[in-house]
Design a protein around this motif. Sequence first.
Motif, PDB file in Angstrom:
ATOM      1  N   TRP A  18       0.564  -0.828   0.235  1.00  0.00           N
ATOM      2  CA  TRP A  18      -0.280  -0.126  -0.529  1.00  0.00           C
ATOM      3  C   TRP A  18       0.917   1.265  -0.355  1.00  0.00           C
ATOM      4  N   ASP A  19       0.625   2.316  -1.193  1.00  0.00           N
ATOM      5  CA  ASP A  19       1.765   3.321  -1.106  1.00  0.00           C
ATOM      6  C   ASP A  19       2.875   3.222  -1.017  1.00  0.00           C
ATOM      7  N   ASN A  20       3.278   2.280  -1.690  1.00  0.00           N
ATOM      8  CA  ASN A  20       4.538   1.629  -2.073  1.00  0.00           C
ATOM      9  C   ASN A  20       5.217   0.882  -0.962  1.00  0.00           C
ATOM     10  N   GLN A  21       4.507   1.055  -0.170  1.00  0.00           N
ATOM     11  CA  GLN A  21       5.373  -0.196   0.826  1.00  0.00           C
ATOM     12  C   GLN A  21       4.847  -1.145   1.118  1.00  0.00           C
ATOM     13  N   LEU A  22       5.788  -2.397   1.941  1.00  0.00           N
ATOM     14  CA  LEU A  22       5.354  -3.105   2.289  1.00  0.00           C
ATOM     15  C   LEU A  22       5.144  -3.654   4.205  1.00  0.00           C
ATOM     16  N   TYR A  23       4.002  -4.143   3.881  1.00  0.00           N
ATOM     17  CA  TYR A  23       3.297  -4.206   5.241  1.00  0.00           C
ATOM     18  C   TYR A  23       2.650  -5.223   5.630  1.00  0.00           C
ATOM     19  N   MET A  24       2.692  -5.398   7.365  1.00  0.00           N
ATOM     20  CA  MET A  24       1.571  -6.393   7.546  1.00  0.00           C
ATOM     21  C   MET A  24       0.898  -7.117   8.197  1.00  0.00           C
ATOM     22  N   CYS A  25       0.231  -7.111   8.196  1.00  0.00           N
ATOM     23  CA  CYS A  25      -1.331  -7.088   8.520  1.00  0.00           C
ATOM     24  C   CYS A  25      -1.539  -7.534   9.483  1.00  0.00           C
ATOM     25  N   LEU A  26      -1.175  -6.695  11.181  1.00  0.00           N
ATOM     26  CA  LEU A  26      -1.315  -7.165  12.818  1.00  0.00           C
ATOM     27  C   LEU A  26      -2.869  -7.100  12.379  1.00  0.00           C
ATOM     28  N   ASN A  27      -3.909  -6.511  12.650  1.00  0.00           N
ATOM     29  CA  ASN A  27      -5.283  -6.734  12.876  1.00  0.00           C
ATOM     30  C   ASN A  27      -6.151  -5.567  12.326  1.00  0.00           C
ATOM     31  N   ILE A  28      -7.089  -5.940  11.723  1.00  0.00           N
ATOM     32  CA  ILE A  28      -8.356  -5.916  11.362  1.00  0.00           C
ATOM     33  C   ILE A  28      -9.222  -5.493  11.602  1.00  0.00           C
ATOM     34  N   ASP A  29      -9.620  -4.010  11.277  1.00  0.00           N
ATOM     35  CA  ASP A  29     -10.786  -3.803  12.062  1.00  0.00           C
ATOM     36  C   ASP A  29     -12.251  -2.855  10.602  1.00  0.00           C
ATOM     37  N   LEU A  30     -13.325  -3.452  11.007  1.00  0.00           N
ATOM     38  CA  LEU A  30     -14.412  -3.433   9.844  1.00  0.00           C
ATOM     39  C   LEU A  30     -15.398  -2.669  10.369  1.00  0.00           C
ATOM     40  N   ASN A  31     -15.541  -1.364  10.655  1.00  0.00           N
ATOM     41  CA  ASN A  31     -17.435  -0.760  10.674  1.00  0.00           C
ATOM     42  C   ASN A  31     -17.651  -0.096   9.683  1.00  0.00           C
ATOM     43  N   LYS A  32     -19.034  -0.955   9.654  1.00  0.00           N
ATOM     44  CA  LYS A  32     -19.944  -0.573   8.917  1.00  0.00           C
ATOM     45  C   LYS A  32     -21.189   0.266   9.219  1.00  0.00           C
ATOM     46  N   THR A  33     -21.497   1.413   8.815  1.00  0.00           N
ATOM     47  CA  THR A  33     -22.850   2.201   9.150  1.00  0.00           C
ATOM     48  C   THR A  33     -23.515   2.223   8.379  1.00  0.00           C
ATOM     49  N   ALA A  34     -24.912   1.857   8.469  1.00  0.00           N
ATOM     50  CA  ALA A  34     -25.859   2.231   7.229  1.00  0.00           C
ATOM     51  C   ALA A  34     -25.720   3.178   6.367  1.00  0.00           C
ATOM     52  N   ALA A  36     -23.275   4.943   5.615  1.00  0.00           N
ATOM     53  CA  ALA A  36     -21.932   5.261   4.654  1.00  0.00           C
ATOM     54  C   ALA A  36     -21.588   3.958   4.499  1.00  0.00           C
ATOM     55  N   LYS A  37     -19.964   4.314   3.730  1.00  0.00           N
ATOM     56  CA  LYS A  37     -19.235   2.411   3.250  1.00  0.00           C
ATOM     57  C   LYS A  37     -18.480   2.294   4.033  1.00  0.00           C
ATOM     58  N   MET A  38     -18.120   1.488   4.002  1.00  0.00           N
ATOM     59  CA  MET A  38     -17.209  -0.044   5.727  1.00  0.00           C
ATOM     60  C   MET A  38     -16.077   1.385   5.276  1.00  0.00           C
ATOM     61  N   LYS A  39     -15.440   0.893   6.339  1.00  0.00           N
ATOM     62  CA  LYS A  39     -14.371   1.665   6.690  1.00  0.00           C
ATOM     63  C   LYS A  39     -13.490   0.842   7.124  1.00  0.00           C
ATOM     64  N   VAL A  40     -12.635   0.255   6.583  1.00  0.00           N
ATOM     65  CA  VAL A  40     -11.050  -0.491   6.908  1.00  0.00           C
ATOM     66  C   VAL A  40     -10.294   0.102   7.279  1.00  0.00           C
ATOM     67  N   LYS A  41      -9.342  -0.518   8.707  1.00  0.00           N
ATOM     68  CA  LYS A  41      -8.550  -0.065   9.348  1.00  0.00           C
ATOM     69  C   LYS A  41      -7.905  -0.811   9.628  1.00  0.00           C
ATOM     70  N   LEU A  42      -6.531  -1.214   8.696  1.00  0.00           N
ATOM     71  CA  LEU A  42      -5.609  -2.137   9.138  1.00  0.00           C
ATOM     72  C   LEU A  42      -4.340  -1.488  10.300  1.00  0.00           C
ATOM     73  N   LYS A  43      -4.415  -2.352  11.456  1.00  0.00           N
ATOM     74  CA  LYS A  43      -3.349  -1.610  12.331  1.00  0.00           C
ATOM     75  C   LYS A  43      -2.123  -3.063  11.139  1.00  0.00           C
ATOM     76  N   SER A  44      -1.167  -2.631  11.141  1.00  0.00           N
ATOM     77  CA  SER A  44      -0.121  -2.596   9.716  1.00  0.00           C
ATOM     78  C   SER A  44       1.449  -2.670  10.538  1.00  0.00           C
ATOM     79  N   LYS A  45       2.785  -3.172  10.317  1.00  0.00           N
ATOM     80  CA  LYS A  45       3.804  -3.174  10.048  1.00  0.00           C
ATOM     81  C   LYS A  45       4.765  -2.700   9.290  1.00  0.00           C
ATOM     82  N   ASN A  46       5.114  -2.219   9.532  1.00  0.00           N
ATOM     83  CA  ASN A  46       6.006  -1.862   7.351  1.00  0.00           C
ATOM     84  C   ASN A  46       7.177  -3.186   7.852  1.00  0.00           C
TER      85      ASN A  46
END
Length: 188
Positions: A18-34, A36-46
């Motif tokens: 993502w953004d020309n950087q290599l990340y390892m996903c540590l945790n994913i948080d999905l947030n969907k409200t009626a 708005a579009k789904m918001k995805v937060k990826l806690k990641s380690k470069n």
Amino acid sequence: MANMVNCTEVRPGNIYIWDNQLYMCLNIDLNKTAMAKMKVKLKSKNVRTGATTEVSLIGGDKVEIVYVEKRKMGFLYDEGDSICFMDNETYDQVSIPKAILEWEMNFLISGVEVEIMTYNGEILGITLPTKVTLNITESEPAVRGDTSKTAMKDAVLETGLKVKVPIFVEQGEDIIVSTEDGSYVSRA
């Protein structure tokens, strides 16, 4: 070898670009409200720098999942500014700069087998075993009469790592240490 996937399909442990950087996903948080579009937060380690960050995406965003090659290799010797590892099957040798292995240096002794991660020929780092056996080179003598269950003392291991050990553990003994946080686990 890589493939594009929806960001909602990323799982912990996946390595992605993502953004020309290599990340390892540590945790994913999905947030969907009626409304708005789904918001995805990826806690990641470069993977290159080791910095932990939160990557915020929208449900339809695509990320490129990459496949990292992992090879088991044994610690061979210290070259001064780098560490040499050898594949025990093919006898190929690889040198990795010490700057990449600051934390890992605390657990590297002869015979330790690690996994070396590479992506397109670039060495990203190593994965240590979860526990290693190390020898205590310095420790304070036990204080007679101090029999509290949680009584701990300082000890210096053969790699220079300082740990807290129970008072009954003596200098010269081998102990098992967790590579995750550098804590004492048990006697060897």
